[in-house]
Design an enzyme around this catalytic site. Structure first.
Site, PDB file in Angstrom:
ATOM      1  N   HIS A  61       0.866  -1.193   0.000  1.00 45.02           N
ATOM      2  CA  HIS A  61       0.000   0.000   0.000  1.00 45.02           C
ATOM      3  C   HIS A  61       0.899   1.240   0.000  1.00 45.02           C
ATOM      4  O   HIS A  61       1.313   1.712   1.053  1.00 45.02           O
ATOM      5  CB  HIS A  61      -0.909  -0.039   1.241  1.00 45.02           C
ATOM      6  CG  HIS A  61      -2.018   0.977   1.209  1.00 45.02           C
ATOM      7  ND1 HIS A  61      -3.248   0.747   1.791  1.00 45.02           N
ATOM      8  CD2 HIS A  61      -2.089   2.228   0.688  1.00 45.02           C
ATOM      9  CE1 HIS A  61      -4.028   1.801   1.615  1.00 45.02           C
ATOM     10  NE2 HIS A  61      -3.333   2.723   0.953  1.00 45.02           N
ATOM     11  N   HIS A 250      -0.634   7.696  12.519  1.00 44.28           N
ATOM     12  CA  HIS A 250      -1.900   7.091  12.097  1.00 44.28           C
ATOM     13  C   HIS A 250      -2.441   6.164  13.176  1.00 44.28           C
ATOM     14  O   HIS A 250      -3.651   5.983  13.292  1.00 44.28           O
ATOM     15  CB  HIS A 250      -1.716   6.311  10.787  1.00 44.28           C
ATOM     16  CG  HIS A 250      -1.648   7.203   9.593  1.00 44.28           C
ATOM     17  ND1 HIS A 250      -0.537   7.914   9.265  1.00 44.28           N
ATOM     18  CD2 HIS A 250      -2.588   7.515   8.648  1.00 44.28           C
ATOM     19  CE1 HIS A 250      -0.780   8.620   8.165  1.00 44.28           C
ATOM     20  NE2 HIS A 250      -2.013   8.394   7.772  1.00 44.28           N
ATOM     21  N   ASP A 273       1.639   3.407   3.160  1.00 44.65           N
ATOM     22  CA  ASP A 273       0.572   4.298   2.679  1.00 44.65           C
ATOM     23  C   ASP A 273       1.180   5.673   2.358  1.00 44.65           C
ATOM     24  O   ASP A 273       0.540   6.702   2.542  1.00 44.65           O
ATOM     25  CB  ASP A 273      -0.561   4.422   3.709  1.00 44.65           C
ATOM     26  CG  ASP A 273      -1.818   5.065   3.122  1.00 44.65           C
ATOM     27  OD1 ASP A 273      -1.884   5.237   1.892  1.00 44.65           O
ATOM     28  OD2 ASP A 273      -2.723   5.415   3.900  1.00 44.65           O
ATOM     29  N   LEU A 306      -5.417  13.517   8.456  1.00 46.82           N
ATOM     30  CA  LEU A 306      -4.170  12.921   7.970  1.00 46.82           C
ATOM     31  C   LEU A 306      -4.366  12.484   6.518  1.00 46.82           C
ATOM     32  O   LEU A 306      -5.408  11.936   6.162  1.00 46.82           O
ATOM     33  CB  LEU A 306      -3.783  11.712   8.826  1.00 46.82           C
ATOM     34  CG  LEU A 306      -3.107  12.016  10.175  1.00 46.82           C
ATOM     35  CD1 LEU A 306      -2.997  10.751  11.002  1.00 46.82           C
ATOM     36  CD2 LEU A 306      -1.733  12.662   9.999  1.00 46.82           C
TER      37      LEU A 306
HETATM   38 ZN   LIG Z   1      -6.859   5.229   2.545  1.00 43.80          ZN
END
Ligand SMILES: [Zn+2]
Length: 351
Positions: A61, A250, A273, A306
């Site tokens: 990701h 996060h 991410d 975020l």
């Molecule tokens: Zn997402």
């Protein structure tokens, strides 16, 4: 062609070898040697001088790095991301898309296909479609202009450009359950995120074969004592795979500790991410048509939400090592082994 890495501190799932050696033949690991074992001659010998040798990280990701986003749809963006991910120890990744229009996705996937004809850095093991089939009430940093209901024909069209391995979507929206069935039939991993789903919704999707939760805890229903939501589902269901962004923003360190206490190590997949600001200085950056301001390690939209991370992969591993105090040979499962197993499984059979 034989290469040998000697004097290495080798760490792999459930294995830690000091002063070991790794023999690589034609790009494949051919043998591993313990300290004191006789090693064969090789064309190239690298002395690791006691430094660590671990399996290449697999980031399933990631949106961008070094000023570039996978959805920019340029060959330069893909090369920059792939080359610089390799510098972070990432040997393969899933090119992860944003909630943007199909024409833009099409161009991005074509760039991935072109790059893989002669890759210069990390390999693109496939595509992770994040959105556009999400709940508009749980956007996070996804652009509301492009959100739509699940559309398997769109997935099929994109899959013909470059293989899609994972789709992250909301399981409670109209058409999501048949969509789940169709993804599984295509051998694509369905994963829930940007969702307001209840635990009952998870159970329905789970009965169809859904086993994955993307960026666990972020943009999903939290654990509540009258409805344990998606976070509760991730904890309760041993078989559920969860992605974790371990930048300490996060998810707070205590939640990271709790996740590693409750979930088996072979169900956790470390992700970055990361958006385009990863590896870049503070400033303002674009994310799918929206402005993101980066200050310190935090990338935020104007409303304070975020917006992806700026995490470099190895820093995530350092963070979980420091927070959990678990052996590296256990934690390393979450940086490559679990992802590799999932991807290999996909390429050999339908779930
Ligand atoms: Zn997402």
């Amino acid at each position: 062609m034989k290469s040998l890495i000697k004097n290495a501190y080798i760490v792999s799932p459930d294995i830690e070898i000091r002063n070991g050696a790794v023999l690589i033949e034609n790009g494949t690991i051919a043998a591993v040697f313990m300290e004191g074992e006789t090693v064969p001659a090789a064309d190239h010998v690298f002395d690791a001088a006691g430094k660590m040798v671990v399996p290449g990280f697999i980031d399933i990701h990631v949106h961008g790095r070094s000023g570039c986003d996978f959805c920019d749809g340029t060959p330069e963006a893909v090369v920059t991301i792939a080359d610089d991910k390799l510098k972070d120890g990432v040997t393969s990744f899933l090119g992860t898309t944003l909630t943007v229009g199909e024409p833009q996705l099409n161009v991005a996937l074509q760039c991935a296909a072109d790059y893989m004809k002669s890759p210069t850095g990390a390999k693109i093991a496939g595509i992770h479609l994040e959105g556009p089939f999400i709940n508009p009430k749980c956007l996070g940093a996804q652009n509301p202009a492009f959100v739509k209901l699940p559309d398997i024909e769109m997935v099929k069209r994109l899959n013909a450009v470059y293989p899609i391995k994972k789709v992250s979507y909301a399981i409670e929206v109209e058409g999501a359950l048949p969509f789940t069935r169709e993804l599984l039939a295509m051998g694509i991993t369905p994963s829930c995120v940007h969702t307001a789903a209840s635990y009952a919704d998870y159970e329905k999707a789970s009965q169809l074969g859904l086993r994955n939760l993307s960026h666990f805890c972020n943009q999903m229903t939290p654990l509540h004592h009258r409805d344990i939501g998606m976070v509760g589902a991730g904890f309760l269901h041993d078989e559920a795979f969860i992605e974790l962004i371990c930048d300490k923003l996060h998810i707070c360190p205590e939640m990271i500790k709790l996740v590693f206490k409750v979930k088996h190590a072979d169900r956790i997949q470390l992700i970055t991410d990361a958006m385009r600001a990863a590896g870049m200085p503070d400033g303002t950056y674009d994310l799918g048509g929206m402005n993101v301001t980066v200050e310190g390690n935090a990338a935020r939209l104007e409303n304070g939400a975020l917006a992806g991370s700026t995490l470099l992969y190895y820093d995530g591993l350092k963070n979980i090592l420091e927070i959990t105090g678990r052996p590296l040979s256990e934690l390393i499962k979450s940086t490559s082994w679990n992802q590799a197993q999932a991807l290999a499984h996909l390429s050999h059979s339908k779930i």
